[in-house]
Motif scaffolding. Sequence first.
Motif, PDB file in Angstrom:
ATOM      1  N   ASN A 196       0.887  -1.011   0.029  1.00 46.18           N
ATOM      2  CA  ASN A 196      -0.094  -0.064   0.113  1.00 46.18           C
ATOM      3  C   ASN A 196       0.958   1.363  -0.015  1.00 46.18           C
ATOM      4  OD1 ASN A 196      -2.390  -1.523   0.117  1.00 46.18           O
ATOM      5  ND2 ASN A 196      -2.078  -1.721   2.266  1.00 46.18           N
ATOM      6  N   LEU A 197       1.831   1.265  -0.902  1.00 45.90           N
ATOM      7  CA  LEU A 197       2.725   2.325  -0.864  1.00 45.90           C
ATOM      8  C   LEU A 197       2.373   3.648  -1.445  1.00 45.90           C
ATOM      9  CD1 LEU A 197       5.893   2.850  -0.432  1.00 45.90           C
ATOM     10  CD2 LEU A 197       6.324   2.204  -2.783  1.00 45.90           C
ATOM     11  N   PHE A 198       1.671   3.817  -2.467  1.00 43.95           N
ATOM     12  CA  PHE A 198       1.072   4.851  -2.943  1.00 43.95           C
ATOM     13  C   PHE A 198      -0.167   5.322  -2.404  1.00 43.95           C
ATOM     14  CE2 PHE A 198       3.395   2.460  -6.196  1.00 43.95           C
ATOM     15  CZ  PHE A 198       4.453   3.283  -6.425  1.00 43.95           C
ATOM     16  N   PRO A 199      -0.068   6.711  -1.410  1.00 45.02           N
ATOM     17  CA  PRO A 199      -1.448   7.223  -1.085  1.00 45.02           C
ATOM     18  C   PRO A 199      -2.359   7.564  -2.342  1.00 45.02           C
ATOM     19  CG  PRO A 199       0.344   8.830  -1.078  1.00 45.02           C
ATOM     20  CD  PRO A 199       1.141   7.363  -1.379  1.00 45.02           C
ATOM     21  N   LEU A 200      -3.554   7.242  -2.264  1.00 47.63           N
ATOM     22  CA  LEU A 200      -4.564   7.133  -3.272  1.00 47.63           C
ATOM     23  C   LEU A 200      -5.794   7.840  -2.825  1.00 47.63           C
ATOM     24  CD1 LEU A 200      -4.524   3.778  -5.088  1.00 47.63           C
ATOM     25  CD2 LEU A 200      -3.281   5.822  -5.739  1.00 47.63           C
ATOM     26  N   GLU A 201      -6.364   8.706  -3.596  1.00 42.96           N
ATOM     27  CA  GLU A 201      -7.703   9.131  -3.263  1.00 42.96           C
ATOM     28  C   GLU A 201      -8.910   9.231  -4.311  1.00 42.96           C
ATOM     29  OE1 GLU A 201      -7.518  13.555  -2.679  1.00 42.96           O
ATOM     30  OE2 GLU A 201      -8.518  13.973  -4.615  1.00 42.96           O
TER      31      GLU A 201
END
Length: 468
Positions: free
Chosen positions: A257-262
């Motif tokens: 879950n490395l990349f923060p997403l929205e």
Amino acid sequence: MAQAPPNKMKARPDPPFLMDGDYTTYVNSSVKERVEILRNQCIEVHRPQENYFKAVAREHNRFRARIQADPELKEWKHDFMTEKDSGVLRRILAQRTLLALCTDESLKKKDEHLVFGRKQKELTPPPPGFDPKKYDGMYRTPDVRFQITSNLTFNKYNPIPVYCDVSNTLDELKTNIPDTLAFQYINVNVVDPVKEIHLANAIEMANESPNNRGSLKPILFKHSREMFYGYCGFSCSKLCGCDGKCDLNAMFLIEKNLFPLEIFRPDPIIGFGIRSPVFIPAGTPVMEFTGEIMSRKRVGSENNYTYQCSYHNDDKWRLFLGQQPRFNDNYRKLLLALHQIDYYVDPTFYGNVGRMAAHSCCPNMEMIRIFRESLSPAHLSFVMVTLEDVFPGTPLTIDYGSLYELESCKCNSFACRSGPNADVFKKFNTLSLTNVIRKIHNVRRQNFQRSVLDPMQKFASKTERMDN
């Protein structure tokens, strides 16, 4: 831990899960009740009054610190793609964009010559008035936004907020939350063991005998026209001696879950999309596309999000399966039978963030198939990999394909198939379109370098001088 949907089984365990919010109540509620739960979470949020790129720099700095603190990521190169790789990827993007633009069957032969012809010395300039700066790609949020939920996943290890940027008031938002947002979030594909008994048998047989595992060596099948159908990989897993942490695990970055997403809604017509506040290099596996795996006969007209994952006429794949020495005869026969059926991944009721990826006629991601632990359709993962360097705030997109309703396409890409320059660009050859893409990429990289990286470097140098 995360619960499996009722009456469903999984081909592999969930990644780490730490409950955030009343997950149990939500998953045990009806769609109507889930929408009401989301309504009660809606709030108005205000963007901090600061320079947009200052906020980007802060996120970039935080992300880099996280990478440096993780010993498992010390070999990962979080940087621009090399100039050599840039040229190759731009050419691939140009080829797939031209093939998407040229849909008329009568032009197919001509199109293939334009795309794949080797003697391409003529360079056609961009159309008059074409400005690559219009395609910097970044989505700048309004000062006032409405947050539907702070975490759609209910997992503290993988928080994904949902925003709406098209509603005028909070009450307007609450009355327009779509049912499609009230799906059950899952991190791995699921199978109905009653309706898909043969898939369920494949999962059980693979779990019972380690001899039914496929090779851990990556194998890629290449095809000149359709990237999705032409690429297939095999990934290491926790069954390997490395515990799934070696270079052969294509899912490693995703499961961290490395990349923060929205998830955000920038337009009332095109619906929701995905973006990240951090830089993502080209060739990076960003997210998985999950759902329920089902055969063609169970896919109804209301299943608008489905993607086909196996093909009854894929003779090359069945030949490959028949040559695998690690499978016993019974399991090999089952695999061959399963791969004579068209299976789909349907995220209508059970899915993840991948279903929110918006369409683009010139996308920055491509979906590829990855098999782990075994080779049945139930052991397949759809992985979204970046086709180019993706800069902070840029919507993450895929091409929905030729059947997508182009009349309503609002992807705003430079080569949108329903855009003003479609007829111009479809006459270009690969070399000419590659040149256009190069100009756009240079603008994006220069903006990021000038507005984020250079100021950060100056600040670091100034701080170092003060410390000395």
